[in-house]
Design an enzyme around this catalytic site. Structure first.
Site, PDB file in Angstrom:
ATOM      1  N   PRO A 170      35.662  40.533   6.162  1.00 36.06           N
ATOM      2  CA  PRO A 170      36.683  39.397   6.423  1.00 36.06           C
ATOM      3  C   PRO A 170      37.842  39.794   6.953  1.00 36.06           C
ATOM      4  CG  PRO A 170      36.288  39.952   4.057  1.00 36.06           C
ATOM      5  CD  PRO A 170      35.411  40.560   4.673  1.00 36.06           C
ATOM      6  N   ASN A 171      38.326  38.807   7.800  1.00 41.74           N
ATOM      7  CA  ASN A 171      39.674  38.975   8.541  1.00 41.74           C
ATOM      8  C   ASN A 171      39.722  39.980   9.831  1.00 41.74           C
ATOM      9  OD1 ASN A 171      41.259  36.952   6.986  1.00 41.74           O
ATOM     10  ND2 ASN A 171      40.949  38.444   5.335  1.00 41.74           N
ATOM     11  N   ARG A 206      47.705  53.612   1.063  1.00 36.76           N
ATOM     12  CA  ARG A 206      47.913  52.031   0.811  1.00 36.76           C
ATOM     13  C   ARG A 206      48.148  51.761  -0.490  1.00 36.76           C
ATOM     14  NH1 ARG A 206      45.143  48.371   4.996  1.00 36.76           N
ATOM     15  NH2 ARG A 206      46.742  47.003   4.453  1.00 36.76           N
ATOM     16  N   ARG A 251      43.428  49.504  -3.062  1.00 40.50           N
ATOM     17  CA  ARG A 251      42.545  49.811  -2.149  1.00 40.50           C
ATOM     18  C   ARG A 251      42.048  51.307  -2.141  1.00 40.50           C
ATOM     19  NH1 ARG A 251      44.014  45.538   2.193  1.00 40.50           N
ATOM     20  NH2 ARG A 251      46.025  44.929   1.784  1.00 40.50           N
ATOM     21  N   GLU A 258      30.806  54.148   5.957  1.00 37.84           N
ATOM     22  CA  GLU A 258      31.608  53.438   5.688  1.00 37.84           C
ATOM     23  C   GLU A 258      32.852  53.656   6.429  1.00 37.84           C
ATOM     24  OE1 GLU A 258      32.879  53.279   1.466  1.00 37.84           O
ATOM     25  OE2 GLU A 258      34.511  52.310   1.978  1.00 37.84           O
ATOM     26  N   HIS A 310      36.648  46.565  -1.723  1.00 39.21           N
ATOM     27  CA  HIS A 310      37.243  46.686  -3.122  1.00 39.21           C
ATOM     28  C   HIS A 310      36.874  45.897  -4.187  1.00 39.21           C
ATOM     29  CE1 HIS A 310      39.669  48.734  -0.180  1.00 39.21           C
ATOM     30  NE2 HIS A 310      40.192  47.621   0.300  1.00 39.21           N
ATOM     31  N   TYR A 333      46.961  47.842  11.669  1.00 34.07           N
ATOM     32  CA  TYR A 333      45.543  47.992  12.277  1.00 34.07           C
ATOM     33  C   TYR A 333      45.678  48.060  13.535  1.00 34.07           C
ATOM     34  CZ  TYR A 333      44.612  45.774   7.614  1.00 34.07           C
ATOM     35  OH  TYR A 333      44.619  45.746   6.476  1.00 34.07           O
ATOM     36  N   ARG A 372      47.538  39.772  14.682  1.00 32.39           N
ATOM     37  CA  ARG A 372      48.313  39.926  13.649  1.00 32.39           C
ATOM     38  C   ARG A 372      48.366  41.261  13.119  1.00 32.39           C
ATOM     39  NH1 ARG A 372      48.691  35.330  14.849  1.00 32.39           N
ATOM     40  NH2 ARG A 372      48.630  33.579  13.432  1.00 32.39           N
ATOM     41  N   SER A 410      42.587  51.748   8.569  1.00 29.78           N
ATOM     42  CA  SER A 410      43.881  52.183   8.131  1.00 29.78           C
ATOM     43  C   SER A 410      43.100  53.331   7.265  1.00 29.78           C
ATOM     44  CB  SER A 410      44.470  51.174   7.407  1.00 29.78           C
ATOM     45  OG  SER A 410      43.719  50.571   6.336  1.00 29.78           O
ATOM     46  N   ASP A 436      24.809  46.404  -4.038  1.00 33.49           N
ATOM     47  CA  ASP A 436      23.393  46.093  -4.267  1.00 33.49           C
ATOM     48  C   ASP A 436      22.840  46.215  -3.164  1.00 33.49           C
ATOM     49  OD1 ASP A 436      24.297  46.615  -7.077  1.00 33.49           O
ATOM     50  OD2 ASP A 436      24.170  44.259  -7.406  1.00 33.49           O
ATOM     51  N   ALA A 441      37.935  43.637   2.907  1.00 35.32           N
ATOM     52  CA  ALA A 441      38.766  43.632   1.475  1.00 35.32           C
ATOM     53  C   ALA A 441      37.540  43.575   0.580  1.00 35.32           C
ATOM     54  CB  ALA A 441      39.640  42.060   1.311  1.00 35.32           C
ATOM     55  N   HIS A 495      37.170  52.555   7.679  1.00 35.79           N
ATOM     56  CA  HIS A 495      38.192  51.789   7.571  1.00 35.79           C
ATOM     57  C   HIS A 495      39.130  52.155   8.751  1.00 35.79           C
ATOM     58  CE1 HIS A 495      36.901  50.168   3.914  1.00 35.79           C
ATOM     59  NE2 HIS A 495      36.562  51.184   3.491  1.00 35.79           N
ATOM     60  N   ASN A 528      32.468  48.124   7.956  1.00 35.95           N
ATOM     61  CA  ASN A 528      33.828  48.163   7.535  1.00 35.95           C
ATOM     62  C   ASN A 528      33.899  46.739   6.890  1.00 35.95           C
ATOM     63  OD1 ASN A 528      36.407  47.690   7.123  1.00 35.95           O
ATOM     64  ND2 ASN A 528      37.098  47.897   9.271  1.00 35.95           N
TER      65      ASN A 528
END
Ligand code: CA2
Length: 159
Positions: A26-27, A123, A127, A114, A96, A39, A34, A118, A103, A93, A116, A90
């Site tokens: 998401p996002n 942070r 996170r 995995e 977390h 980021y 933004r 950042s 699963d 959110a 990320h 990635n």
């Protein structure tokens, strides 16, 4: 004794190349639009281009996707079980919060890296915990879009 190189099954190949699913949560579609201080300025389309260039160099077919919906991400991870040789993820959110994605990743039985953008450990403390890490062979964070390339390089050696 000579080491046997594991060949991906045919469903895990596109043409002659092993397929890697690069999944974004998401996002991440907002990248570059933004919050550039956290980021960076590169968009998700730029990240996709980097992944495709790395895929060509490493001999991997890249299937790059983004969704804001947990269920859709779970569906894609389930799909990866038969169609991909490995997963770069990635989870945004959902990293977390999502036991459902953990699963699905465990059930996929594929090498997972995995990523990320950042450094999540510099942070907020919420996170610092990742459900995804429990299914991951390794985690790369803090290197921006280059982290995706590093993840693909690591996967290429595993597949
Ligand atoms: O650092 C990362 O890659 C994260 O996975 C990004 C997630 C965050 O929730 C994780 O803790 C760490 C957030 C992605 C949102 O990306 C945006 C980009 C631009 C503007 C707004 C959000």
């Amino acid at each position: 004794m000579a080491q046997q190189r594991k060949q991906p099954k045919s469903g895990e190949r596109k043409g002659s190349l092993p397929v890697v699913y690069v999944l974004n949560g998401p996002n991440l579609n907002m990248l570059g639009l933004r919050e550039p201080t956290i980021y960076g300025k590169e968009t998700l389309a730029d990240v996709e281009k980097l992944c495709r260039a790395a895929g060509s160099r490493l001999g991997l077919a890249i299937d790059f996707r983004q969704s804001n919906h947990e269920g859709e991400l779970v569906d894609w991870i389930q799909e990866a079980r038969s169609k991909a040789a490995g997963i770069v993820i990635n989870a945004g959110a959902y990293t977390h919060t999502s036991v459902a994605m953990l699963d699905a990743l465990n059930a996929a039985e594929k090498p997972v890296v995995e990523v990320h953008l950042s450094n999540i450990f510099r942070r907020e403390s919420f996170r610092h915990h990742s459900y995804i890490s429990l299914a991951a062979k390794g985690v790369i964070c803090g290197f921006g879009p280059k982290g995706y390339v590093l993840a693909l390089e690591a996967l290429a050696e595993t597949i």
